[in-house]
Design a protein around this motif. Structure first.
Motif, PDB file in Angstrom:
ATOM      1  N   ASP A 177       0.864  -1.177   0.000  1.00 41.67           N
ATOM      2  CA  ASP A 177       0.000   0.000   0.000  1.00 41.67           C
ATOM      3  C   ASP A 177       0.899   1.226   0.000  1.00 41.67           C
ATOM      4  OD1 ASP A 177      -2.171  -1.607   0.179  1.00 41.67           O
ATOM      5  OD2 ASP A 177      -2.574  -1.223   2.308  1.00 41.67           O
ATOM      6  N   TRP A 190       2.146  11.136   1.145  1.00 43.27           N
ATOM      7  CA  TRP A 190       3.065  11.268   2.269  1.00 43.27           C
ATOM      8  C   TRP A 190       4.520  11.054   1.865  1.00 43.27           C
ATOM      9  CZ3 TRP A 190       0.246   8.374   6.897  1.00 43.27           C
ATOM     10  CH2 TRP A 190      -0.891   9.127   7.258  1.00 43.27           C
ATOM     11  N   LYS A 192       8.126  11.622   0.558  1.00 38.09           N
ATOM     12  CA  LYS A 192       8.960  12.806   0.333  1.00 38.09           C
ATOM     13  C   LYS A 192      10.147  12.500  -0.573  1.00 38.09           C
ATOM     14  CE  LYS A 192       7.661  14.959   4.739  1.00 38.09           C
ATOM     15  NZ  LYS A 192       8.054  15.001   6.164  1.00 38.09           N
ATOM     16  N   LEU A 220      15.138   6.118   0.678  1.00 39.82           N
ATOM     17  CA  LEU A 220      15.583   5.085   1.623  1.00 39.82           C
ATOM     18  C   LEU A 220      14.968   3.724   1.293  1.00 39.82           C
ATOM     19  CD1 LEU A 220      15.643   6.863   5.123  1.00 39.82           C
ATOM     20  CD2 LEU A 220      17.563   5.787   3.940  1.00 39.82           C
ATOM     21  N   GLU A 275       8.813  -0.753   4.665  1.00 40.55           N
ATOM     22  CA  GLU A 275       7.879  -0.157   5.627  1.00 40.55           C
ATOM     23  C   GLU A 275       8.614   0.288   6.890  1.00 40.55           C
ATOM     24  OE1 GLU A 275       4.305  -2.401   6.537  1.00 40.55           O
ATOM     25  OE2 GLU A 275       4.135  -1.453   8.504  1.00 40.55           O
ATOM     26  N   GLU A 276       9.518  -0.563   7.392  1.00 42.34           N
ATOM     27  CA  GLU A 276      10.248  -0.237   8.627  1.00 42.34           C
ATOM     28  C   GLU A 276      11.163   0.959   8.440  1.00 42.34           C
ATOM     29  OE1 GLU A 276      12.472  -3.428  10.426  1.00 42.34           O
ATOM     30  OE2 GLU A 276      10.734  -4.760  10.355  1.00 42.34           O
ATOM     31  N   THR A 277      11.635   1.188   7.226  1.00 47.20           N
ATOM     32  CA  THR A 277      12.626   2.225   6.978  1.00 47.20           C
ATOM     33  C   THR A 277      12.008   3.547   6.552  1.00 47.20           C
ATOM     34  OG1 THR A 277      14.114   0.475   6.283  1.00 47.20           O
ATOM     35  CG2 THR A 277      14.781   2.699   5.738  1.00 47.20           C
ATOM     36  N   PRO A 302      10.612   6.892   6.670  1.00 46.49           N
ATOM     37  CA  PRO A 302      10.413   7.834   7.766  1.00 46.49           C
ATOM     38  C   PRO A 302       9.059   8.536   7.702  1.00 46.49           C
ATOM     39  CG  PRO A 302      12.405   8.371   6.470  1.00 46.49           C
ATOM     40  CD  PRO A 302      11.606   7.396   5.681  1.00 46.49           C
ATOM     41  N   ASP A 303       8.336   8.338   6.600  1.00 44.50           N
ATOM     42  CA  ASP A 303       7.079   9.058   6.399  1.00 44.50           C
ATOM     43  C   ASP A 303       5.842   8.159   6.351  1.00 44.50           C
ATOM     44  OD1 ASP A 303       7.314  12.176   5.908  1.00 44.50           O
ATOM     45  OD2 ASP A 303       9.188  11.226   5.343  1.00 44.50           O
ATOM     46  N   TYR A 304       5.991   6.915   6.711  1.00 42.37           N
ATOM     47  CA  TYR A 304       4.854   5.979   6.813  1.00 42.37           C
ATOM     48  C   TYR A 304       4.075   5.909   5.495  1.00 42.37           C
ATOM     49  CZ  TYR A 304       6.313   7.866  11.268  1.00 42.37           C
ATOM     50  OH  TYR A 304       7.084   8.341  12.288  1.00 42.37           O
ATOM     51  N   ARG A 313       3.042   0.493   3.241  1.00 41.31           N
ATOM     52  CA  ARG A 313       2.675  -0.598   4.151  1.00 41.31           C
ATOM     53  C   ARG A 313       2.754  -1.904   3.382  1.00 41.31           C
ATOM     54  NH1 ARG A 313      -2.523  -1.002   7.110  1.00 41.31           N
ATOM     55  NH2 ARG A 313      -1.412  -2.612   8.248  1.00 41.31           N
ATOM     56  N   PRO A 332       1.207  14.587   6.742  1.00 38.62           N
ATOM     57  CA  PRO A 332       2.598  14.197   6.945  1.00 38.62           C
ATOM     58  C   PRO A 332       3.313  15.150   7.918  1.00 38.62           C
ATOM     59  CG  PRO A 332       2.348  15.318   4.829  1.00 38.62           C
ATOM     60  CD  PRO A 332       0.972  15.155   5.398  1.00 38.62           C
ATOM     61  N   HIS A 333       4.317  14.595   8.616  1.00 36.80           N
ATOM     62  CA  HIS A 333       5.036  15.412   9.600  1.00 36.80           C
ATOM     63  C   HIS A 333       5.931  16.439   8.890  1.00 36.80           C
ATOM     64  CE1 HIS A 333       8.454  12.904   8.625  1.00 36.80           C
ATOM     65  NE2 HIS A 333       7.861  11.809   9.075  1.00 36.80           N
ATOM     66  N   CYS A 343      14.689  12.293   7.070  1.00 35.86           N
ATOM     67  CA  CYS A 343      15.073  12.530   8.471  1.00 35.86           C
ATOM     68  C   CYS A 343      14.797  11.278   9.308  1.00 35.86           C
ATOM     69  CB  CYS A 343      14.285  13.708   9.034  1.00 35.86           C
ATOM     70  SG  CYS A 343      14.536  13.956  10.802  1.00 35.86           S
ATOM     71  N   GLY A 403      11.460  10.266  11.925  1.00 31.88           N
ATOM     72  CA  GLY A 403      10.253   9.508  11.589  1.00 31.88           C
ATOM     73  C   GLY A 403      10.422   8.022  11.863  1.00 31.88           C
ATOM     74  N   ILE A 404      11.656   7.541  11.690  1.00 28.97           N
ATOM     75  CA  ILE A 404      11.922   6.110  11.920  1.00 28.97           C
ATOM     76  C   ILE A 404      11.901   5.818  13.429  1.00 28.97           C
ATOM     77  CG2 ILE A 404      13.530   4.212  11.495  1.00 28.97           C
ATOM     78  CD1 ILE A 404      14.605   5.777   9.071  1.00 28.97           C
ATOM     79  N   ARG A 437       8.396   5.811  14.645  1.00 26.00           N
ATOM     80  CA  ARG A 437       7.708   4.587  14.264  1.00 26.00           C
ATOM     81  C   ARG A 437       8.062   3.462  15.260  1.00 26.00           C
ATOM     82  NH1 ARG A 437       7.889  -0.210  11.929  1.00 26.00           N
ATOM     83  NH2 ARG A 437       6.097  -0.654  10.622  1.00 26.00           N
ATOM     84  N   THR A 494      20.473   7.762   2.719  1.00 27.52           N
ATOM     85  CA  THR A 494      21.045   6.413   2.588  1.00 27.52           C
ATOM     86  C   THR A 494      22.483   6.378   3.107  1.00 27.52           C
ATOM     87  OG1 THR A 494      19.621   5.937   0.700  1.00 27.52           O
ATOM     88  CG2 THR A 494      21.604   4.576   0.939  1.00 27.52           C
TER      89      THR A 494
END
Ligand code: TPP
Ligand code: SF4
Ligand code: SF4
Ligand code: SF4
Ligand code: MG
Lengths: 73, 271
Positions: free
Chosen positions: A15, A20, A22, A26, A59-61, A63-65, A68, B15-16, B22, B25-26, B29, B216
């Protein structure tokens, strides 16, 4: 929530919430299967959904969610 | 449907505002995942933060949150915990916030062993104000206030917290997500002061000046610089120049401040 663009494959669906994203790149560099890239606008794009193994690293990496990984059970 | 981390966020705030890539955000989470694992009710959690890019994290979480003043998150958190010791109080601070202007509050919170869980977002710089060095900027790294490289030695905040009396101390990075979540969960379960250093990255104010221009590059630097403490203890790895240990670094038992205080109140009333 913002409408999502969903790419399905047998292992997982991705998803992606483009609004969101940016464009930090990453997720592209962390993906072990080269599934993702940035498009001309610098936003994430799911190039090879069929290659995704559902590892969840993107997903884990992110930073902006914006991604998914949903395992299709 | 599996757990969706953004269900812990104030949706209208996203979004933040953090820059592309940056690390904040990680870290945020990983903190939300830890809150999910801890399974607290929203009513029993309070999240307090200071001032800085990282301290904005509190405002994104859908809990009772307090965005306080620079360096003073711990005094606010101490008051909240004292007024209602049943609350689970988390404190979010930047490296500058915690070790510079708020450094004295930090050592005394450690010494008292008050039951708070502090998460330090260490991006090695004053991010919000444009990249001045902090007491945690590594030697030789560049900052706007150290254009030829930092000449002061930096704090190892984990060792400082241990020496000052903190009963749970750990460190992880934005590359080590699961470790970071685990340390936050264990820190929250520790009855006493817990300090978790989350090594994160500021590509804008730190990376660009220090030959790590992209997010990265910065995550790769974390991967290469962090060495698991368990591997060091087993003799399978050692720390090279510029590297730091990650994992559970210190733990001991000691009386907790609010519990001790309630005991005093009880004794005084019995007289
Ligand atoms: C009393 C006071 N002094 C100085 C400032 C200016 N100021 C705002 S944020 C900041 C430092 C932020 O660095 P850090 O705590 O590492 O947070 P980061 O932005 O890197 O996440 C400073 C000096 C302030 N807001 N209040
Ligand atoms: S889940 Fe893993 S394989 Fe699939 S896109 Fe994300 S990182 Fe790549
Ligand atoms: S990690 Fe997230 S914000 Fe960065 S490019 Fe990928 S989807 Fe976009
Ligand atoms: S200045 Fe640095 S710490 Fe602040 S939002 Fe940008 S990248 Fe993050
Ligand atoms: Mg900082």
């Amino acid at each position: 929530m913002t409408p999502l663009q969903t790419e399905h494959n047998p292992k997982a669906s991705l998803d992606v919430n483009i609004k969101w994203c940016k464009g930090c790149n990453l997720c592209v560099t962390v993906c072990p299967k080269g599934v993702l890239s940035l498009d001309d606008l610098g936003k994430v794009s799911v190039d090879k959904p069929e290659e995704c193994i559902g590892c969840g690293l993107c997903e884990e990496t992110c930073p902006d969610y914006a991604i998914r990984v949903v395992k299709d059970a | 449907m599996p757990f969706n981390v953004t269900s812990y966020f104030r949706q209208e705030m996203l979004p933040h505002i953090w820059c592309p890539g940056c690390g904040n955000g990680i870290v945020l989470r990983d903190f939300a995942v830890a809150l999910e694992k801890l399974n607290y009710s929203r009513q029993e959690v309070v999240i307090v933060s200071g001032i800085g890019c990282s301290s904005r994290a509190a405002g994104y979480l859908d809990f009772d949150t307090v965005h306080t003043t620079h360096g003073r998150a711990l005094p606010f958190a101490t008051g909240i915990k004292f007024a209602n010791p049943g609350l689970k109080v988390f404190v979010i601070m930047g490296d500058g916030d915690a070790s510079s202007i708020g450094g004295n509050h930090l050592i005394h919170a450690c010494r008292r062993n008050i039951d708070l869980t502090a998460i330090i977002f260490n991006n090695h710089i004053y991010g919000m104000t444009g990249g001045q060095f902090s007491p945690m900027t590594p030697r030789d790294k560049k900052a706007t206030t150290a254009p030829y490289g930092m000449i002061e030695q930096s704090f190892d905040l984990c060792r400082l917290a241990e020496a000052a009396g903190a009963t749970y101390v750990g460190r992880a990075t934005t590359y080590h997500n699961q470790l970071l979540t685990r340390l936050i969960v264990e820190g929250a379960n520790n009855r006493g002061f817990s300090l978790i250093e989350a090594v994160t990255h500021c590509p804008t104010s730190y990376g660009r000046r220090n030959k790590m221009a992209t997010p990265t590059d910065m995550v790769r630097w974390q991967k290469e610089s962090a060495v698991l403490i368990d591997r060091i203890k087993e003799g399978r790895a050692s720390l090279q120049e510029g590297q730091f240990p990650v994992g559970l670094l210190h733990q001991h038992d000691a009386p907790e401040f609010t519990a001790e205080y309630l005991e005093v109140v009880k004794r005084a009333r019995e007289k």
